[in-house]
Design an enzyme around this catalytic site. Structure first.
Site, PDB file in Angstrom:
ATOM      1  N   CYS A 157       0.850  -1.191   0.000  1.00 48.40           N
ATOM      2  CA  CYS A 157       0.000   0.000   0.000  1.00 48.40           C
ATOM      3  C   CYS A 157       0.884   1.239   0.000  1.00 48.40           C
ATOM      4  O   CYS A 157       1.852   1.312   0.765  1.00 48.40           O
ATOM      5  CB  CYS A 157      -0.901  -0.009   1.236  1.00 48.40           C
ATOM      6  SG  CYS A 157      -2.009   1.414   1.333  1.00 48.40           S
ATOM      7  N   HIS A 215      -9.207  -3.820  -1.603  1.00 48.68           N
ATOM      8  CA  HIS A 215      -8.189  -3.022  -0.917  1.00 48.68           C
ATOM      9  C   HIS A 215      -8.489  -1.526  -1.086  1.00 48.68           C
ATOM     10  O   HIS A 215      -8.441  -0.762  -0.113  1.00 48.68           O
ATOM     11  CB  HIS A 215      -6.806  -3.369  -1.493  1.00 48.68           C
ATOM     12  CG  HIS A 215      -5.678  -2.543  -0.963  1.00 48.68           C
ATOM     13  ND1 HIS A 215      -4.624  -3.091  -0.261  1.00 48.68           N
ATOM     14  CD2 HIS A 215      -5.439  -1.210  -1.011  1.00 48.68           C
ATOM     15  CE1 HIS A 215      -3.790  -2.120   0.092  1.00 48.68           C
ATOM     16  NE2 HIS A 215      -4.262  -0.964  -0.353  1.00 48.68           N
ATOM     17  N   GLU A 216      -8.806  -1.137  -2.322  1.00 46.24           N
ATOM     18  CA  GLU A 216      -9.043   0.278  -2.623  1.00 46.24           C
ATOM     19  C   GLU A 216     -10.305   0.777  -1.929  1.00 46.24           C
ATOM     20  O   GLU A 216     -10.321   1.863  -1.344  1.00 46.24           O
ATOM     21  CB  GLU A 216      -9.194   0.413  -4.142  1.00 46.24           C
ATOM     22  CG  GLU A 216      -8.330   1.418  -4.796  1.00 46.24           C
ATOM     23  CD  GLU A 216      -6.986   1.576  -4.170  1.00 46.24           C
ATOM     24  OE1 GLU A 216      -6.858   2.518  -3.356  1.00 46.24           O
ATOM     25  OE2 GLU A 216      -6.073   0.810  -4.455  1.00 46.24           O
ATOM     26  N   HIS A 262     -10.097   1.714   1.716  1.00 48.99           N
ATOM     27  CA  HIS A 262      -9.566   3.048   2.029  1.00 48.99           C
ATOM     28  C   HIS A 262     -10.679   4.072   2.237  1.00 48.99           C
ATOM     29  O   HIS A 262     -10.483   5.060   2.945  1.00 48.99           O
ATOM     30  CB  HIS A 262      -8.658   3.542   0.903  1.00 48.99           C
ATOM     31  CG  HIS A 262      -7.252   3.026   0.965  1.00 48.99           C
ATOM     32  ND1 HIS A 262      -6.428   3.251   2.043  1.00 48.99           N
ATOM     33  CD2 HIS A 262      -6.523   2.300   0.082  1.00 48.99           C
ATOM     34  CE1 HIS A 262      -5.244   2.693   1.803  1.00 48.99           C
ATOM     35  NE2 HIS A 262      -5.269   2.101   0.631  1.00 48.99           N
TER      36      HIS A 262
HETATM   37 NI    NI Z   1      -3.639   1.117  -0.220  1.00 47.78          NI
END
Ligand code: NI
Length: 209
Positions: A126, A168-169, A172
């Site tokens: 990341c 994952h995105e 955020h």
């Molecule tokens: Ni990330």
């Protein structure tokens, strides 16, 4: 003086034309510990999408993702707590085949549902957690509903590696980092040690998201 002039022109141009990619701005990357990474980001309205600030931010997302060498970027990573993320996954850039590829895509207000709960593991990296890799298991097949940059509703089915990148995105945008998703924190490694000791494991390679 020059900087002031550029700033002035940038604002003026944004009022007239869009996107103004030649005037895109490289923004400071927020790293783990910055509170913005732990907030649930605000949803965008269609009115927001017409505002100069958000148009500029959307243009900046692409430039910043490329500048920082990511295959994905979420707005909170550059300090903007709004539900906006981008992903660009070139065919052949990973070892999992072209079905995982995704042309540059803007995700606004995304929501996903799991289609196949079977989990798959990747060593994730990341941009906001630089220098580390961690082994994370996530569902391998999801469906994402989102708006594109024009506010048009879209649906994407993502499998395999792309499913991990998308999850994952999207994490955020809800205050989560991949380290929160690790079941075994012993599988957290510095990049150099990862390459030395786990080099053959499924990984995002040099990619950060
Ligand atoms: Ni990330």
């Amino acid at each position: 003086m020059i900087l002031e002039l550029i700033g002035y022109l940038r604002e003026k141009l944004r009022e007239k034309v869009e996107p103004v990619s030649i005037f895109s701005m490289i923004r400071t990357l927020c790293r783990m510990g910055h509170p913005v990474l732990r907030q649930t980001a605000r949803k965008l309205t269609r009115e927001d999408l017409g505002s100069p600030e958000i148009r500029a931010l959307i243009a900046d997302m692409r430039e910043n993702m490329h500048h920082y060498g990511g295959i994905g970027l979420a707005a909170p990573q550059i300090g903007e707590s709004v539900q906006l993320a981008v992903i660009e996954l070139e065919a052949g850039k990973n070892r999992y085949g072209s079905e995982d590829a995704l042309p540059y895509t803007v995700f606004i207000n995304p929501e996903f549902e799991v289609i196949d709960v079977t989990e798959q593991g990747f060593w994730e990296g990341c941009l906001s957690v630089p220098g580390l890799r961690g082994y994370v298991e996530r569902p391998r097949h999801i469906r994402v509903k989102y708006w594109d940059e024009n506010g048009v509703e879209k649906i994407l089915e993502a499998k395999n590696f792309l499913a991990t990148v998308v999850q994952h995105e999207l994490d955020h945008l809800f205050g989560h980092l991949y380290v929160d998703r690790m079941k075994d924190t012993r599988l957290l490694s510095f990049q150099e040690e990862f390459q030395q000791f786990y080099g053959q494991a499924p990984t995002l390679d040099e990619d950060n998201v």
